[in-house]
Design a protein around this motif. Structure first.
Motif, PDB file in Angstrom:
ATOM      1  N   LEU A 171       0.817  -1.218   0.000  1.00 34.14           N
ATOM      2  CA  LEU A 171       0.000   0.000   0.000  1.00 34.14           C
ATOM      3  C   LEU A 171       0.852   1.271   0.000  1.00 34.14           C
ATOM      4  O   LEU A 171       0.696   2.123  -0.890  1.00 34.14           O
ATOM      5  N   PRO A 172       1.770   1.462   0.955  1.00 32.42           N
ATOM      6  CA  PRO A 172       2.563   2.710   0.906  1.00 32.42           C
ATOM      7  C   PRO A 172       3.493   2.802  -0.291  1.00 32.42           C
ATOM      8  O   PRO A 172       3.755   3.904  -0.782  1.00 32.42           O
ATOM      9  N   PHE A 173       3.997   1.671  -0.802  1.00 35.75           N
ATOM     10  CA  PHE A 173       4.815   1.741  -2.011  1.00 35.75           C
ATOM     11  C   PHE A 173       4.007   2.297  -3.180  1.00 35.75           C
ATOM     12  O   PHE A 173       4.486   3.145  -3.934  1.00 35.75           O
ATOM     13  N   GLY A 174       2.792   1.795  -3.343  1.00 32.82           N
ATOM     14  CA  GLY A 174       1.956   2.291  -4.431  1.00 32.82           C
ATOM     15  C   GLY A 174       1.607   3.758  -4.271  1.00 32.82           C
ATOM     16  O   GLY A 174       1.610   4.523  -5.245  1.00 32.82           O
ATOM     17  N   VAL A 175       1.302   4.167  -3.042  1.00 32.13           N
ATOM     18  CA  VAL A 175       0.995   5.578  -2.790  1.00 32.13           C
ATOM     19  C   VAL A 175       2.221   6.444  -3.063  1.00 32.13           C
ATOM     20  O   VAL A 175       2.130   7.520  -3.676  1.00 32.13           O
ATOM     21  N   ALA A 176       3.397   5.977  -2.630  1.00 25.27           N
ATOM     22  CA  ALA A 176       4.624   6.734  -2.877  1.00 25.27           C
ATOM     23  C   ALA A 176       4.888   6.869  -4.374  1.00 25.27           C
ATOM     24  O   ALA A 176       5.289   7.941  -4.847  1.00 25.27           O
ATOM     25  N   GLY A 177       4.663   5.799  -5.129  1.00 25.91           N
ATOM     26  CA  GLY A 177       4.851   5.885  -6.568  1.00 25.91           C
ATOM     27  C   GLY A 177       3.890   6.864  -7.218  1.00 25.91           C
ATOM     28  O   GLY A 177       4.273   7.617  -8.128  1.00 25.91           O
ATOM     29  N   TYR A 178       2.664   6.865  -6.765  1.00 32.70           N
ATOM     30  CA  TYR A 178       1.651   7.781  -7.308  1.00 32.70           C
ATOM     31  C   TYR A 178       2.027   9.234  -7.009  1.00 32.70           C
ATOM     32  O   TYR A 178       2.006  10.091  -7.902  1.00 32.70           O
ATOM     33  N   LEU A 179       2.359   9.520  -5.760  1.00 37.48           N
ATOM     34  CA  LEU A 179       2.707  10.894  -5.380  1.00 37.48           C
ATOM     35  C   LEU A 179       3.991  11.349  -6.066  1.00 37.48           C
ATOM     36  O   LEU A 179       4.102  12.510  -6.479  1.00 37.48           O
ATOM     37  N   ALA A 180       4.970  10.440  -6.176  1.00 38.88           N
ATOM     38  CA  ALA A 180       6.221  10.805  -6.858  1.00 38.88           C
ATOM     39  C   ALA A 180       5.978  11.121  -8.325  1.00 38.88           C
ATOM     40  O   ALA A 180       6.575  12.047  -8.876  1.00 38.88           O
ATOM     41  N   ALA A 181       5.093  10.361  -8.980  1.00 36.80           N
ATOM     42  CA  ALA A 181       4.779  10.646 -10.378  1.00 36.80           C
ATOM     43  C   ALA A 181       4.137  12.020 -10.521  1.00 36.80           C
ATOM     44  O   ALA A 181       4.472  12.782 -11.445  1.00 36.80           O
ATOM     45  N   ALA A 182       3.223  12.357  -9.626  1.00 41.44           N
ATOM     46  CA  ALA A 182       2.589  13.674  -9.677  1.00 41.44           C
ATOM     47  C   ALA A 182       3.612  14.786  -9.467  1.00 41.44           C
ATOM     48  O   ALA A 182       3.595  15.805 -10.164  1.00 41.44           O
ATOM     49  N   LEU A 183       4.532  14.596  -8.523  1.00 40.23           N
ATOM     50  CA  LEU A 183       5.525  15.633  -8.246  1.00 40.23           C
ATOM     51  C   LEU A 183       6.495  15.793  -9.404  1.00 40.23           C
ATOM     52  O   LEU A 183       6.898  16.916  -9.735  1.00 40.23           O
ATOM     53  N   ARG A 184       6.890  14.705 -10.031  1.00 41.46           N
ATOM     54  CA  ARG A 184       7.789  14.818 -11.182  1.00 41.46           C
ATOM     55  C   ARG A 184       7.112  15.539 -12.335  1.00 41.46           C
ATOM     56  O   ARG A 184       7.755  16.313 -13.059  1.00 41.46           O
ATOM     57  N   ALA A 185       5.834  15.274 -12.543  1.00 35.34           N
ATOM     58  CA  ALA A 185       5.113  16.000 -13.585  1.00 35.34           C
ATOM     59  C   ALA A 185       5.048  17.492 -13.275  1.00 35.34           C
ATOM     60  O   ALA A 185       4.999  18.315 -14.188  1.00 35.34           O
ATOM     61  N   HIS A 186       5.058  17.846 -11.991  1.00 30.90           N
ATOM     62  CA  HIS A 186       5.068  19.251 -11.573  1.00 30.90           C
ATOM     63  C   HIS A 186       6.481  19.839 -11.522  1.00 30.90           C
ATOM     64  O   HIS A 186       6.669  20.945 -11.020  1.00 30.90           O
ATOM     65  N   HIS A 187       7.486  19.081 -11.991  1.00 28.61           N
ATOM     66  CA  HIS A 187       8.888  19.511 -11.979  1.00 28.61           C
ATOM     67  C   HIS A 187       9.402  19.694 -10.560  1.00 28.61           C
ATOM     68  O   HIS A 187      10.199  20.606 -10.286  1.00 28.61           O
ATOM     69  N   ARG A 188       8.980  18.809  -9.671  1.00 31.79           N
ATOM     70  CA  ARG A 188       9.456  18.825  -8.289  1.00 31.79           C
ATOM     71  C   ARG A 188      10.134  17.484  -8.036  1.00 31.79           C
ATOM     72  O   ARG A 188       9.474  16.452  -7.985  1.00 31.79           O
ATOM     73  N   PHE A 189      11.460  17.539  -7.874  1.00 30.75           N
ATOM     74  CA  PHE A 189      12.246  16.314  -7.873  1.00 30.75           C
ATOM     75  C   PHE A 189      12.904  15.997  -6.537  1.00 30.75           C
ATOM     76  O   PHE A 189      13.354  14.869  -6.331  1.00 30.75           O
ATOM     77  N   THR A 190      12.989  16.956  -5.629  1.00 36.38           N
ATOM     78  CA  THR A 190      13.747  16.730  -4.402  1.00 36.38           C
ATOM     79  C   THR A 190      13.091  15.668  -3.528  1.00 36.38           C
ATOM     80  O   THR A 190      13.754  14.713  -3.099  1.00 36.38           O
ATOM     81  N   ALA A 191      11.814  15.831  -3.250  1.00 38.25           N
ATOM     82  CA  ALA A 191      11.139  14.860  -2.376  1.00 38.25           C
ATOM     83  C   ALA A 191      11.127  13.458  -2.976  1.00 38.25           C
ATOM     84  O   ALA A 191      11.440  12.489  -2.271  1.00 38.25           O
ATOM     85  N   PRO A 192      10.798  13.272  -4.272  1.00 37.35           N
ATOM     86  CA  PRO A 192      10.872  11.912  -4.818  1.00 37.35           C
ATOM     87  C   PRO A 192      12.266  11.301  -4.742  1.00 37.35           C
ATOM     88  O   PRO A 192      12.403  10.084  -4.580  1.00 37.35           O
ATOM     89  N   ALA A 193      13.299  12.135  -4.855  1.00 40.77           N
ATOM     90  CA  ALA A 193      14.654  11.595  -4.779  1.00 40.77           C
ATOM     91  C   ALA A 193      15.027  11.153  -3.369  1.00 40.77           C
ATOM     92  O   ALA A 193      15.958  10.368  -3.191  1.00 40.77           O
ATOM     93  N   GLY A 194      14.303  11.642  -2.364  1.00 43.14           N
ATOM     94  CA  GLY A 194      14.642  11.317  -0.978  1.00 43.14           C
ATOM     95  C   GLY A 194      13.893  10.138  -0.401  1.00 43.14           C
ATOM     96  O   GLY A 194      14.102   9.798   0.774  1.00 43.14           O
ATOM     97  N   ILE A 195      13.045   9.479  -1.182  1.00 36.06           N
ATOM     98  CA  ILE A 195      12.206   8.440  -0.588  1.00 36.06           C
ATOM     99  C   ILE A 195      13.030   7.230  -0.139  1.00 36.06           C
ATOM    100  O   ILE A 195      12.702   6.605   0.884  1.00 36.06           O
ATOM    101  N   TYR A 196      14.097   6.895  -0.853  1.00 35.35           N
ATOM    102  CA  TYR A 196      14.883   5.734  -0.442  1.00 35.35           C
ATOM    103  C   TYR A 196      15.768   6.050   0.760  1.00 35.35           C
ATOM    104  O   TYR A 196      16.152   5.146   1.502  1.00 35.35           O
TER     105      TYR A 196
END
Length: 247
Positions: A171-196
């Motif tokens: 469940l949280p992996f899927g949610v993280a993937g969804y939110l990261a995709a939305a942020l990348r489309a918005h040109h926001r890369f810092t938070a998705p890069a920090g998930i690991y």
């Protein structure tokens, strides 16, 4: 008597070609933004990999090659399969184009309903339902999964327990993937890069503090906690992106 005089043909010099336009005023800030995004992403990715190496070293130090480690490695199959599929592959291929199109429509129709919010309302509830079903299915089917992956395991009960704990990660992996995709489309890369980084920190905290008390179960609990931290890290930036648009 006539004299032939050379005919003078007026010539017109070609107009000088205009110089190619130089970079516009927005080019320099955009270049700096891309360079900064690349640098931050590289640093956070390297930090996540380093923490993952430390995690593996601690697992080997605390538990070695024993039945407990075997049980955890069977349970580890669930997050190791779900993480690349849900965080990088499926969600990136499906949701980044969807959010990018919604952002274009938002600019074209600023006075109408927000297309980005419409995408979220149309997709997120169904995604949460599907992920919850998969997570529960993996937890309930843990005995059959352990028999399939490790039929000769000496202590299958421990492996079943660890598998049920790590099944939470779907469940949280899927949610993280969804939110990261939305942020990348918005040109926001810092938070998705920090998930690991958040993921491995969650594992390390539980492993360091509870390995003597819970044994190898501490590693499984750390994996579950780390997956929750991944999704939690992205919720705030995602909500801000919905309000403010592209970065």
């Amino acid at each position: 008597m006539t004299t032939d005089q050379p005919t003078v043909v007026p010539t017109t010099l070609p107009a000088p070609r205009p110089a190619p336009p130089g970079p516009g005023p927005a080019a320099a800030p955009r270049s700096r933004f891309l360079a900064r995004a690349f640098g931050v992403t590289a640093v956070l990715s390297a930090a996540g990999s380093a923490l993952g190496l430390l995690r593996d070293l601690l697992l080997a130090r605390y538990f070695g090659a024993n039945q407990g480690t075997d049980a955890f490695l069977v349970a580890w199959t669930v997050p190791e399969t779900a993480a690349p599929l849900l965080i990088e592959d499926a969600m990136s291929f499906l949701m980044v184009p969807a959010f990018a199109l919604a952002l274009v429509l938002r600019e074209e129709r600023p006075d109408g309903p927000d297309p980005v919010r419409q995408v979220v309302r149309a997709t997120l509830p169904w995604l949460l339902l599907a992920l919850t079903t998969l997570s529960l299915g993996a937890a309930l089917g843990a005995p059959q999964l352990v028999d399939l992956l490790a039929p000769g395991l000496a202590d299958p009960r421990l492996a079943v327990t660890c598998t049920r704990i790590t099944a939470i990660t779907v469940l949280p992996f899927g949610v993280a993937g969804y939110l990261a995709a939305a942020l990348r489309a918005h040109h926001r890369f810092t938070a998705p890069a920090g998930i690991y980084v958040a993921y491995n920190l969650g594992i390390l905290v539980v492993l360091l503090s509870c390995h003597a008390l819970w044994g190898v179960r501490s590693a499984a609990i750390g994996v579950a906690l780390g997956s929750l931290l991944m999704a939690g890290l992205l919720i705030g930036p995602f909500l801000r992106a919905l309000r403010t648009g592209p970065g």
